[in-house]
Motif scaffolding. Structure first.
Motif, PDB file in Angstrom:
ATOM      1  N   ILE A   1       0.841  -1.201   0.000  1.00 50.81           N
ATOM      2  CA  ILE A   1       0.000   0.000   0.000  1.00 50.81           C
ATOM      3  C   ILE A   1       0.875   1.249   0.000  1.00 50.81           C
ATOM      4  N   ARG A   2       0.237   2.368  -0.339  1.00 47.63           N
ATOM      5  CA  ARG A   2       0.915   3.663  -0.393  1.00 47.63           C
ATOM      6  C   ARG A   2       0.172   4.656   0.502  1.00 47.63           C
ATOM      7  N   ASP A   3       0.877   5.729   0.887  1.00 46.84           N
ATOM      8  CA  ASP A   3       0.266   6.768   1.703  1.00 46.84           C
ATOM      9  C   ASP A   3      -0.368   7.841   0.814  1.00 46.84           C
ATOM     10  N   GLY A   4      -0.792   8.935   1.408  1.00 43.58           N
ATOM     11  CA  GLY A   4      -1.466   9.992   0.661  1.00 43.58           C
ATOM     12  C   GLY A   4      -0.595  10.657  -0.380  1.00 43.58           C
ATOM     13  N   GLU A   5       0.725  10.480  -0.272  1.00 50.98           N
ATOM     14  CA  GLU A   5       1.653  11.020  -1.264  1.00 50.98           C
ATOM     15  C   GLU A   5       2.143   9.939  -2.220  1.00 50.98           C
ATOM     16  N   HIS A   6       1.471   8.787  -2.188  1.00 53.39           N
ATOM     17  CA  HIS A   6       1.771   7.657  -3.077  1.00 53.39           C
ATOM     18  C   HIS A   6       3.114   7.001  -2.764  1.00 53.39           C
ATOM     19  N   LYS A   7       3.598   7.180  -1.541  1.00 56.52           N
ATOM     20  CA  LYS A   7       4.853   6.557  -1.138  1.00 56.52           C
ATOM     21  C   LYS A   7       4.563   5.270  -0.368  1.00 56.52           C
ATOM     22  N   PRO A   8       5.438   4.266  -0.483  1.00 57.30           N
ATOM     23  CA  PRO A   8       5.207   3.006   0.226  1.00 57.30           C
ATOM     24  C   PRO A   8       5.091   3.219   1.732  1.00 57.30           C
ATOM     25  N   THR A   9       4.178   2.490   2.351  1.00 58.75           N
ATOM     26  CA  THR A   9       3.983   2.606   3.792  1.00 58.75           C
ATOM     27  C   THR A   9       3.542   1.268   4.358  1.00 58.75           C
ATOM     28  N   LEU A  10       3.833   1.064   5.645  1.00 55.97           N
ATOM     29  CA  LEU A  10       3.320  -0.094   6.378  1.00 55.97           C
ATOM     30  C   LEU A  10       2.397   0.371   7.507  1.00 55.97           C
ATOM     31  N   ASP A  11       1.777   1.537   7.325  1.00 55.53           N
ATOM     32  CA  ASP A  11       0.853   2.071   8.324  1.00 55.53           C
ATOM     33  C   ASP A  11      -0.244   1.048   8.618  1.00 55.53           C
ATOM     34  N   LEU A  12      -0.377   0.663   9.885  1.00 53.88           N
ATOM     35  CA  LEU A  12      -1.301  -0.413  10.244  1.00 53.88           C
ATOM     36  C   LEU A  12      -2.754  -0.030   9.969  1.00 53.88           C
ATOM     37  N   GLY A  13      -3.110   1.223  10.199  1.00 53.96           N
ATOM     38  CA  GLY A  13      -4.475   1.651   9.920  1.00 53.96           C
ATOM     39  C   GLY A  13      -4.816   1.523   8.451  1.00 53.96           C
ATOM     40  N   LEU A  14      -3.916   1.944   7.576  1.00 51.08           N
ATOM     41  CA  LEU A  14      -4.154   1.835   6.139  1.00 51.08           C
ATOM     42  C   LEU A  14      -4.175   0.383   5.677  1.00 51.08           C
ATOM     43  N   LEU A  15      -3.300  -0.428   6.258  1.00 51.94           N
ATOM     44  CA  LEU A  15      -3.297  -1.852   5.911  1.00 51.94           C
ATOM     45  C   LEU A  15      -4.630  -2.503   6.287  1.00 51.94           C
ATOM     46  N   THR A  16      -5.082  -2.232   7.499  1.00 59.31           N
ATOM     47  CA  THR A  16      -6.339  -2.822   7.978  1.00 59.31           C
ATOM     48  C   THR A  16      -7.520  -2.361   7.127  1.00 59.31           C
ATOM     49  N   GLU A  17      -7.541  -1.092   6.788  1.00 56.61           N
ATOM     50  CA  GLU A  17      -8.609  -0.546   5.946  1.00 56.61           C
ATOM     51  C   GLU A  17      -8.601  -1.189   4.563  1.00 56.61           C
ATOM     52  N   THR A  18      -7.419  -1.412   4.018  1.00 56.31           N
ATOM     53  CA  THR A  18      -7.311  -2.010   2.695  1.00 56.31           C
ATOM     54  C   THR A  18      -7.770  -3.458   2.697  1.00 56.31           C
ATOM     55  N   VAL A  19      -7.348  -4.237   3.696  1.00 57.39           N
ATOM     56  CA  VAL A  19      -7.796  -5.625   3.805  1.00 57.39           C
ATOM     57  C   VAL A  19      -9.316  -5.685   3.874  1.00 57.39           C
ATOM     58  N   ALA A  20      -9.916  -4.840   4.701  1.00 51.47           N
ATOM     59  CA  ALA A  20     -11.377  -4.839   4.852  1.00 51.47           C
ATOM     60  C   ALA A  20     -12.080  -4.464   3.557  1.00 51.47           C
ATOM     61  N   ALA A  21     -11.550  -3.461   2.862  1.00 59.56           N
ATOM     62  CA  ALA A  21     -12.202  -2.996   1.638  1.00 59.56           C
ATOM     63  C   ALA A  21     -12.142  -4.041   0.536  1.00 59.56           C
ATOM     64  N   VAL A  22     -11.010  -4.712   0.393  1.00 63.52           N
ATOM     65  CA  VAL A  22     -10.898  -5.745  -0.648  1.00 63.52           C
ATOM     66  C   VAL A  22     -11.785  -6.931  -0.307  1.00 63.52           C
ATOM     67  N   ARG A  23     -11.844  -7.292   0.965  1.00 65.38           N
ATOM     68  CA  ARG A  23     -12.736  -8.388   1.374  1.00 65.38           C
ATOM     69  C   ARG A  23     -14.206  -8.043   1.122  1.00 65.38           C
ATOM     70  N   GLU A  24     -14.573  -6.790   1.376  1.00 65.39           N
ATOM     71  CA  GLU A  24     -15.960  -6.380   1.218  1.00 65.39           C
ATOM     72  C   GLU A  24     -16.393  -6.396  -0.241  1.00 65.39           C
ATOM     73  N   ASN A  25     -15.454  -6.133  -1.144  1.00 68.07           N
ATOM     74  CA  ASN A  25     -15.811  -5.953  -2.549  1.00 68.07           C
ATOM     75  C   ASN A  25     -15.451  -7.127  -3.454  1.00 68.07           C
ATOM     76  N   THR A  26     -14.694  -8.087  -2.946  1.00 67.01           N
ATOM     77  CA  THR A  26     -14.306  -9.241  -3.758  1.00 67.01           C
ATOM     78  C   THR A  26     -14.284 -10.494  -2.896  1.00 67.01           C
ATOM     79  N   ALA A  27     -14.109 -11.635  -3.578  1.00 65.43           N
ATOM     80  CA  ALA A  27     -13.897 -12.905  -2.882  1.00 65.43           C
ATOM     81  C   ALA A  27     -12.435 -13.301  -2.883  1.00 65.43           C
TER      82      ALA A  27
END
Length: 274
Positions: free
Chosen positions: A49-75
């Motif tokens: 994932i990337r941050d608001g400036e499109h730079k690589p990040t391991l921010d836990l909040g963004l990671l968790t949000e991304t996992v949830a969003a992909v799960r919600e919209n795909t299998a």
């Protein structure tokens, strides 16, 4: 009929958004990419994932949000990279599992990575592996060289099988500093895999992508494709969407009479937690 697990790695940590505007770096772009790639034949998505400036990040909040969003919209099976960028601290890479993915990458050793060094010291490898066992996350063992194959023998011999009891690997080929993206190198690596390995994929970086894909299919393996690894379909023809790479992989797999497997089939293959 036998089928093929297709994993899409849409972003990575190396390519800059400014150099490749088609690279999906925002949450909306990643969700749209996941949906299109699932429709094209992908069963698993390997996420950086990337941050608001499109730079690589391991921010836990963004990671968790991304996992949830992909799960919600795909299998799709959601696999997070624990490699991050080559500069990320080891402690931050361990915390990736706090985002509770289905799967994670687990690189089996240090490797020269272009002009950089991708650090994976043995104590980190064993700590991450034991953490996947505790958290019930299925690891995908990333193997950049034959030495990493030997390290996998060592790891499984000392610490046993991963969660789910299946052992899935990905041969990452063509990285400057790792094994070359050739059919000969692929066959050598596959022939050296531990007997416990139940499935494997292969990734060809850059211009090695087609050679590696064809060799993998011929040898009975699965495929990982995506803009993390490949930015052109052919010389002078840039990739405009990750779905193009998934579509090509699906066509090759179908031609080999091993069409793409569904996410549910992939979950059974890898024994990912339901």
């Amino acid at each position: 009929m036998a089928s093929t697990l297709i994993t899409v790695a849409p972003t990575g940590a190396e390519t800059a958004k400014a150099d490749c505007p088609a690279l999906p770096t925002t949450l909306d772009e990643l969700v749209e990419t996941a949906k299109r790639c699932e429709a094209a034949g992908a069963a698993m998505i390997h996420l950086h994932i990337r941050d608001g400036e499109h730079k690589p990040t391991l921010d836990l909040g963004l990671l968790t949000e991304t996992v949830a969003a992909v799960r919600e919209n795909t299998a799709l099976i959601v696999q997070l990279s624990t490699g991050g960028a080559v500069t990320d601290p080891l402690a931050d890479r361990l915390r990736v599992l706090d985002a509770a993915p289905d799967s994670c990458s687990l690189t089996m050793g240090t490797v020269n990575f272009g002009d950089d060094v991708f650090m994976n010291p043995w104590p980190f490898v064993t700590q991450l592996f034991q953490l996947t066992q505790e958290r019930e996350v299925v690891p995908e063992f990333e193997l950049f060289d034959l030495g990493h194959v030997a390290a996998l023998h060592r790891l499984l011999g000392k610490y046993g099988l991963p969660y789910g009891g299946r052992v899935h690997c990905d041969l990452v080929m063509g990285v400057p500093g790792g094994m070359p993206g050739t059919a000969d190198a692929l066959v050598a690596a596959v022939n050296a895999l531990p007997d416990a390995v139940t499935s494997w994929s292969a990734t060809g970086i850059g211009r090695t992508s087609l050679t590696v894909a064809l060799a993998a299919l011929a040898k009975g393996g699965n495929l990982r494709v995506g803009m993390e690894d490949t930015l052109t379909l052919a010389k002078g023809h840039p990739v405009t969407h990750n779905a193009e790479l998934v579509e090509r992989a699906a066509a090759l797999a179908t031609l080999a009479q091993r069409p793409p497997m569904s996410p549910d089939e992939a979950r059974d293959l890898l024994q990912v937690k339901k």
